[in-house]
Motif scaffolding. Structure first.
Motif, short mmCIF file in Angstrom:
data_model
loop_
_atom_site.label_atom_id
_atom_site.label_comp_id
_atom_site.label_asym_id
_atom_site.label_seq_id
_atom_site.Cartn_x
_atom_site.Cartn_y
_atom_site.Cartn_z
N LEU A 17 40.71 39.80 40.67
CA LEU A 17 40.08 39.40 41.69
C LEU A 17 40.53 38.52 42.85
O LEU A 17 41.41 38.12 42.78
CB LEU A 17 38.94 38.32 40.94
CG LEU A 17 37.87 38.67 39.94
CD1 LEU A 17 38.42 39.60 38.76
CD2 LEU A 17 37.12 37.69 39.39
N CYS A 18 40.14 39.13 44.00
CA CYS A 18 40.80 38.61 45.31
C CYS A 18 39.84 37.86 46.21
O CYS A 18 38.55 37.89 45.98
CB CYS A 18 40.99 39.98 46.21
SG CYS A 18 42.14 41.11 45.25
N GLY B 217 36.26 39.22 48.02
CA GLY B 217 35.66 39.65 47.44
C GLY B 217 35.96 41.24 46.65
O GLY B 217 35.26 41.99 46.32
N LEU C 281 38.84 43.82 44.80
CA LEU C 281 39.29 43.93 43.23
C LEU C 281 40.67 44.71 43.48
O LEU C 281 40.56 45.89 44.04
CB LEU C 281 38.33 44.67 42.46
CG LEU C 281 38.56 44.74 41.00
CD1 LEU C 281 38.68 43.17 40.40
CD2 LEU C 281 37.44 45.49 40.38
N PHE D 20 33.19 41.08 43.00
CA PHE D 20 34.50 41.65 43.38
C PHE D 20 34.61 43.25 43.16
O PHE D 20 34.71 43.55 41.97
CB PHE D 20 35.49 40.89 42.46
CG PHE D 20 35.55 39.54 42.65
CD1 PHE D 20 36.01 38.63 43.64
CD2 PHE D 20 34.68 38.66 41.82
CE1 PHE D 20 36.13 37.27 43.76
CE2 PHE D 20 34.59 37.28 42.03
CZ PHE D 20 35.33 36.72 42.69
N ARG E 181 33.28 47.26 40.18
CA ARG E 181 32.84 46.00 40.49
C ARG E 181 32.81 45.20 39.34
O ARG E 181 32.39 45.47 38.16
CB ARG E 181 31.39 46.00 41.13
CG ARG E 181 30.65 44.59 41.38
CD ARG E 181 29.53 44.76 42.25
NE ARG E 181 29.88 45.33 43.75
CZ ARG E 181 28.97 45.69 44.56
NH1 ARG E 181 27.83 45.75 44.31
NH2 ARG E 181 29.58 46.03 45.63
#
Length: 549
Positions: A349-350, A353, A355, A407, A500
């Motif tokens: 997870l970044c 938002g 991935l 994400f 997602r």
């Protein structure tokens, strides 16, 4: 022979006879004197044939009676029996408790019938599958085959999935059992009105009042299940049968669904049977608990399974595991579950938002949300007891809420297939929120909170479709790593689609809301909002099979 529309609809093998003799309301005496009622379906009077036993708390009418007749036409005796305290059977129905003794007593009764040839088969989904496990370990060599469908050998762990309480399943099941005492007209009217009493019960705080709101009276087992919140307690071990699985010798067919409420625990049963040296057959399809496709497929596969183990012409497939691959119209056959080859792919997870395969620096704040149990994050689709609210859904209404984080990866350059168990590891800094909306510090209060994680596929129209999910109940303040076990899956993400991951604080009423106070189930007198900050490292682990699996 007469037309066979049911056989064609269910894709059963050709009928051997069009004539079935039905004897209804047969009394079967249990060891304590209770009389359980049963119906017998046989192709001819006193014909000695293999017997399919179905023990159910849901009555003996359609559609089960229709299936019993169709199975009898294929060369079986079928005995369908109402569990004690249900329908017209005597005694008191206490879920799970007496199914072992009643099953064994019914087998003793069968041995006295002229039409019973000593070959026993068991069939059924959900609770009707659970009662098979209650009997299986002690039925001996007479038990020639089992067909267990969307069920588990122990209902304790599914009742407290992720450490929460499976409110929707338990309260909805309470309503179903209560409705059986009413008239068909009353039940139809309630369904058409959207089951308003059940909806009010699901929303009730505290939970100890939910059964009275739903049924008009206290439900003894519902209250007990609130109190017995440890699935390893003596209460649950007395009523479960997972410990007997190594003693089962009969061939076992297991049929499940990717969106079924019991799937993780059904697969745990599969693993236990494998560890005991058995070779169960497993089929998992794109179904939820009440899918019409599940009913059709399980009937056809079970009849073929029974015939193959009682001298019929059917053969057993070479590979014991067969799973439907979501995102496609294909099935994959495997030697075992989960696949032993392949590798785990971790997506992080970044902060923006995203991935990504690349992790953010440890401790970096990625995003945050406030979970308010007074307005709990709702459940949308997924594994639910009632079919019309289950399965795949467009998740945009859910993702539009401020208490749901998303994400999302970049579009995939090539297809990605995931097959097996899925887990997420989410690092959370959590604190309860004051009435003015500001958070407590970590030293002020140690909060209690849930982490719900859902894996989705985002299509070219930007619609987000849920694949699998799971929840974990946690406690703690700063930097707590929460591991969330999601439902397993087999799914192929198409090229151009995006992956997602949703993160939120619940999925009500599928899981009971976390009050934020640590109060025991049924005693949620105060509801306290919790602020969750998601930190790095946080990731989801996807099982990517090898090319030959």
């Amino acid at each position: 022979m007469r037309l066979d529309p049911v056989g064609r609809l269910l894709k059963l093998p050709p009928a051997l006879t069009g004539r079935v003799r039905v004897t209804k309301g047969i009394p079967v005496r249990m060891r304590d004197g209770a009389i359980l009622r049963a119906d017998h379906y046989g192709p001819a009077l006193d014909a000695a044939l293999p017997t399919v036993l179905v023990r159910t708390p849901y009555g003996r009418g359609a559609p089960t009676s229709v299936l019993c007749r169709a199975v009898a036409q294929r060369g079986f005796n079928v005995l369908i029996q109402s569990c004690r305290g249900t329908s017209d059977s005597g005694g008191t129905f206490e879920p799970l408790l007496q199914e072992r003794e009643d099953g064994l007593d019914t087998l003793d009764w069968l041995r006295l019938q002229r039409w019973y040839d000593g070959r026993l088969l068991t069939y059924g989904p959900s609770y009707v599958g659970f009662v098979q496990w209650a009997l299986a370990a002690e039925a001996g060599d007479e038990l020639k085959a089992m067909a267990t469908i969307v069920t588990a050998s122990d209902f304790g762990p599914p009742t407290y999935a992720g450490g929460a309480f499976s409110l929707d399943t338990v309260l909805t099941w309470s309503a179903i059992l209560d409705a059986q005492r009413g008239t068909r007209l009353d039940n139809a009217v309630d369904l058409l009105r959207g089951q308003p009493r059940l909806q009010r019960g699901l929303a009730r705080v505290p939970l100890a009042e939910a059964d009275r709101i739903t049924t008009g009276a206290e439900v003894e087992f519902f209250q007990r299940w609130l109190a017995e919140a440890d699935p390893t307690s003596p209460y649950w071990t007395q009523r479960g049968h997972a410990h007997t699985l190594p003693k089962v010798t009969a061939p076992v067919l297991m049929i499940g669904g990717w969106y079924d409420i019991f799937l993780p625990w059904q697969l745990a049963d599969y693993t236990a049977l494998r560890a005991a040296g058995l070779r169960p057959h497993l089929t998992v399809g794109p179904w939820h608990h009440g899918s019409a496709g599940l009913f059709q497929h399980s009937a056809a596969e079970a009849v073929a399974w029974f015939r193959a183990h009682t001298g019929g012409p059917e053969s057993i497939r070479d590979q014991p595991v067969r799973v439907h691959v979501g995102g496609t119209d294909t099935w994959r056959e495997l030697p075992e579950w989960p696949p032993v080859d392949g590798a785990a792919r971790r997506l992080h997870l970044c902060r923006d938002g995203g991935l990504s395969a690349t992790a953010a620096p440890d401790g970096e704040r990625l995003e945050g949300f406030t979970y308010d149990p007074k307005d709990p994050t709702p459940a949308l689709g997924g594994p639910r007891l009632i079919g019309k609210i289950s399965g795949r859904r467009d998740n945009h209404p859910l993702e539009a809420r401020p208490d749901v984080l998303t994400f999302t990866s970049e579009p995939l350059e090539e297809p990605l297939e995931v097959v097996g168990p899925i887990a997420a590891e989410i690092t959370v800094r959590a604190a309860c929120v004051r009435q003015d909306g500001t958070p407590f510090t970590d030293r002020d209060l140690v909060p209690h909170f849930d982490v719900f994680v859902r894996l989705c596929e985002v299509d070219e129209q930007d619609r987000s479709w849920n694949i699998c999910d799971g929840l974990a109940r946690a406690a703690g303040g700063g930097g707590v790593e929460v591991r969330v076990e999601l439902w397993p899956t087999a799914y192929r993400f198409a090229a151009g689609r995006r992956i997602r991951v949703q993160v939120s604080g619940g999925a009500h009423p599928r899981f009971s809301r976390n009050p934020g106070t640590g109060a025991p189930l049924g005693h949620e007198l105060e509801l306290r909002a919790v602020r969750q900050e998601i930190l790095a490292p946080s990731s989801i682990i996807l099982p990517v099979p090898g090319p030959q699996s």
